[in-house]
Motif scaffolding. Structure first.
Motif, PDB file in Angstrom:
ATOM      1  N   GLU A 167       0.833  -1.212   0.000  1.00  0.00           N
ATOM      2  CA  GLU A 167       0.000   0.000   0.000  1.00  0.00           C
ATOM      3  C   GLU A 167       0.869   1.266   0.000  1.00  0.00           C
ATOM      4  N   PRO A 168       1.764   1.403  -0.979  1.00  0.00           N
ATOM      5  CA  PRO A 168       2.702   2.536  -0.957  1.00  0.00           C
ATOM      6  C   PRO A 168       2.056   3.889  -1.154  1.00  0.00           C
ATOM      7  N   PHE A 169       0.866   3.936  -1.765  1.00  0.00           N
ATOM      8  CA  PHE A 169       0.234   5.217  -2.066  1.00  0.00           C
ATOM      9  C   PHE A 169      -0.648   5.720  -0.928  1.00  0.00           C
ATOM     10  N   SER A 170      -0.844   4.884   0.075  1.00  0.00           N
ATOM     11  CA  SER A 170      -1.739   5.236   1.175  1.00  0.00           C
ATOM     12  C   SER A 170      -1.232   6.471   1.910  1.00  0.00           C
ATOM     13  N   GLY A 171      -2.111   7.466   2.047  1.00  0.00           N
ATOM     14  CA  GLY A 171      -1.770   8.667   2.801  1.00  0.00           C
ATOM     15  C   GLY A 171      -1.038   9.737   2.013  1.00  0.00           C
ATOM     16  N   LEU A 172      -0.678   9.464   0.747  1.00  0.00           N
ATOM     17  CA  LEU A 172       0.026  10.456  -0.055  1.00  0.00           C
ATOM     18  C   LEU A 172      -0.968  11.334  -0.805  1.00  0.00           C
ATOM     19  N   ASP A 173      -0.625  12.621  -0.947  1.00  0.00           N
ATOM     20  CA  ASP A 173      -1.467  13.489  -1.759  1.00  0.00           C
ATOM     21  C   ASP A 173      -1.199  13.203  -3.234  1.00  0.00           C
ATOM     22  N   ALA A 174      -1.981  13.828  -4.104  1.00  0.00           N
ATOM     23  CA  ALA A 174      -1.911  13.523  -5.539  1.00  0.00           C
ATOM     24  C   ALA A 174      -0.527  13.785  -6.116  1.00  0.00           C
ATOM     25  N   ILE A 175       0.115  14.862  -5.677  1.00  0.00           N
ATOM     26  CA  ILE A 175       1.441  15.199  -6.212  1.00  0.00           C
ATOM     27  C   ILE A 175       2.457  14.128  -5.834  1.00  0.00           C
ATOM     28  N   ASN A 176       2.454  13.721  -4.567  1.00  0.00           N
ATOM     29  CA  ASN A 176       3.407  12.706  -4.136  1.00  0.00           C
ATOM     30  C   ASN A 176       3.084  11.330  -4.716  1.00  0.00           C
ATOM     31  N   GLN A 177       1.800  11.063  -4.995  1.00  0.00           N
ATOM     32  CA  GLN A 177       1.453   9.817  -5.669  1.00  0.00           C
ATOM     33  C   GLN A 177       2.048   9.790  -7.072  1.00  0.00           C
ATOM     34  N   GLU A 178       1.985  10.917  -7.776  1.00  0.00           N
ATOM     35  CA  GLU A 178       2.562  10.992  -9.115  1.00  0.00           C
ATOM     36  C   GLU A 178       4.078  10.802  -9.060  1.00  0.00           C
ATOM     37  N   LYS A 179       4.723  11.388  -8.049  1.00  0.00           N
ATOM     38  CA  LYS A 179       6.168  11.227  -7.908  1.00  0.00           C
ATOM     39  C   LYS A 179       6.524   9.766  -7.651  1.00  0.00           C
ATOM     40  N   LEU A 180       5.722   9.102  -6.832  1.00  0.00           N
ATOM     41  CA  LEU A 180       5.979   7.697  -6.537  1.00  0.00           C
ATOM     42  C   LEU A 180       5.786   6.839  -7.786  1.00  0.00           C
ATOM     43  N   GLU A 181       4.741   7.116  -8.560  1.00  0.00           N
ATOM     44  CA  GLU A 181       4.537   6.370  -9.803  1.00  0.00           C
ATOM     45  C   GLU A 181       5.741   6.547 -10.728  1.00  0.00           C
ATOM     46  N   ALA A 182       6.262   7.770 -10.824  1.00  0.00           N
ATOM     47  CA  ALA A 182       7.423   8.028 -11.682  1.00  0.00           C
ATOM     48  C   ALA A 182       8.646   7.261 -11.181  1.00  0.00           C
ATOM     49  N   LEU A 183       8.807   7.195  -9.866  1.00  0.00           N
ATOM     50  CA  LEU A 183       9.949   6.482  -9.293  1.00  0.00           C
ATOM     51  C   LEU A 183       9.834   4.979  -9.553  1.00  0.00           C
ATOM     52  N   ILE A 184       8.631   4.444  -9.465  1.00  0.00           N
ATOM     53  CA  ILE A 184       8.420   3.024  -9.754  1.00  0.00           C
ATOM     54  C   ILE A 184       8.780   2.726 -11.205  1.00  0.00           C
TER      55      ILE A 184
END
Length: 321
Positions: A167-184
């Motif tokens: 559940e890596p996206f849990s608790g992240l706002d939209a901007i940080n979710q996009e950053k995490l997707e890019a990192l993945i």
């Protein structure tokens, strides 16, 4: 750094066969078979309580199955490969007084990375992702999103071959979710296998090459998101100037009239024969669109409406928090 333990070459980074895990009378994992191709982005999709976390921990060797066997990076004893794995558990935890770069280096040291090299890599990771100002800040002074990013970097700093995110996206706002997707995506391009669990369908739809839909401790579907969507027929939305006529007999039996338009599943023979009937019957076509079902629609069909509602409720709670 890839660890000290050699393992047989395998086309799969993760394998599980006939896995069963019980907690008392509760069966959290119920006869699961799963294979994650090396180098893939693979998502385990399901509501909270579906068994996702228990499955990940069983595959990683954190807990042992009651039945079945598993292999991690080719090794039958998953913990032998711990130094080649980066694992971000659902329960986040960092020492609040530790500086950001030290926290990353510390997590790398737990996987065998020399502390000095971990500090060097940590500073480079933070600076490279626009977080240079956080390098010397203690964790308690960081925002929730930044603290979660620090923990993610700690999961990656030792250059693992396999990254497992619960559940890596849990608790992240939209901007940080996009950053995490890019990192993945960045790690996947480098050949790293990414395995993550989520109850947010959109992330799986955007990222994953393969998915497993889990409900009630069982895998209900395994394959590509496209194949999941292909289980449902595309939907047609048609507007006509005429409201009645002989042409209406050409509309499929499942046609519904709603919001001034005709709605029906795409016929097996395609749309062309129907168009011919509509034109010859002078229906007066104003608009026609064909919409392919999304992964959410496929999830509802595969796992059931209750599971989909549970996932939507969890997502709404996180967005409101």
């Amino acid at each position: 750094m890839n660890g000290d333990v050699p393992a047989p070459e395998s086309p799969y980074a993760v394998e599980g066969h006939g896995l069963v895990k019980n907690f008392g009378s509760f069966r959290a994992v119920d006869g699961i078979d799963i294979t994650v191709p090396a180098g893939a982005i693979y998502g385990i999709l399901g509501p909270n309580g579906a068994g996702k976390t228990t499955l990940l921990r069983t595959l990683l060797g954190i807990v042992d199955p009651d039945e079945g066997h598993r292999a991690l990076l080719g090794a039958d004893q998953p913990l032998r490969m711990a130094r080649q794995v980066g694992y971000l558990p659902e329960e986040r935890g960092l020492y609040p007084s530790m500086k950001a770069y030290e926290a990353i280096a510390f997590m790398g040291a737990l996987r065998g990375l020399p502390l000095a090299e971990g500090r060097r890599r940590a500073k480079a990771m933070l600076e490279g992702h626009g977080m240079g100002g956080a390098i010397d800040k203690p964790i308690r002074q960081l925002s929730k999103g930044m603290a979660q990013t620090v923990q993610l970097f700690g999961t990656l700093v030792h250059d693992p071959r396999l990254v497992v995110l619960d559940e890596p996206f849990s608790g992240l706002d939209a901007i940080n979710q996009e950053k995490l997707e890019a990192l993945i995506r960045e790690r996947a391009r480098a050949g790293v296998t990414i395995l993550f669990s989520t109850h947010v369908i959109a992330h799986a739809e955007r990222l994953c090459e393969r998915i497993a839909i889990v409900a009630g401790g069982r895998i209900r579907f395994e394959g590509t998101p496209e194949r999941a969507r292909d289980r449902l027929r595309s939907q047609v939305r048609l507007r006509t100037r005429a409201s009645d006529g002989a042409w209406r007999r050409a509309l499929p039996a499942d046609t519904l009239a709603q919001d001034g338009a005709w709605h029906f599943a795409l016929p097996d023979g395609g749309i062309e024969p129907l168009l011919r009937e509509l034109i010859e019957g002078q229906a007066g076509i104003e608009s026609l669109s064909i919409e392919r079902p999304g992964l959410h629609d496929a999830f509802v069909a595969i796992a059931g409406a209750d599971a989909a509602r549970a996932m939507d409720a969890a997502r709404n709670e996180e967005e409101a928090a």
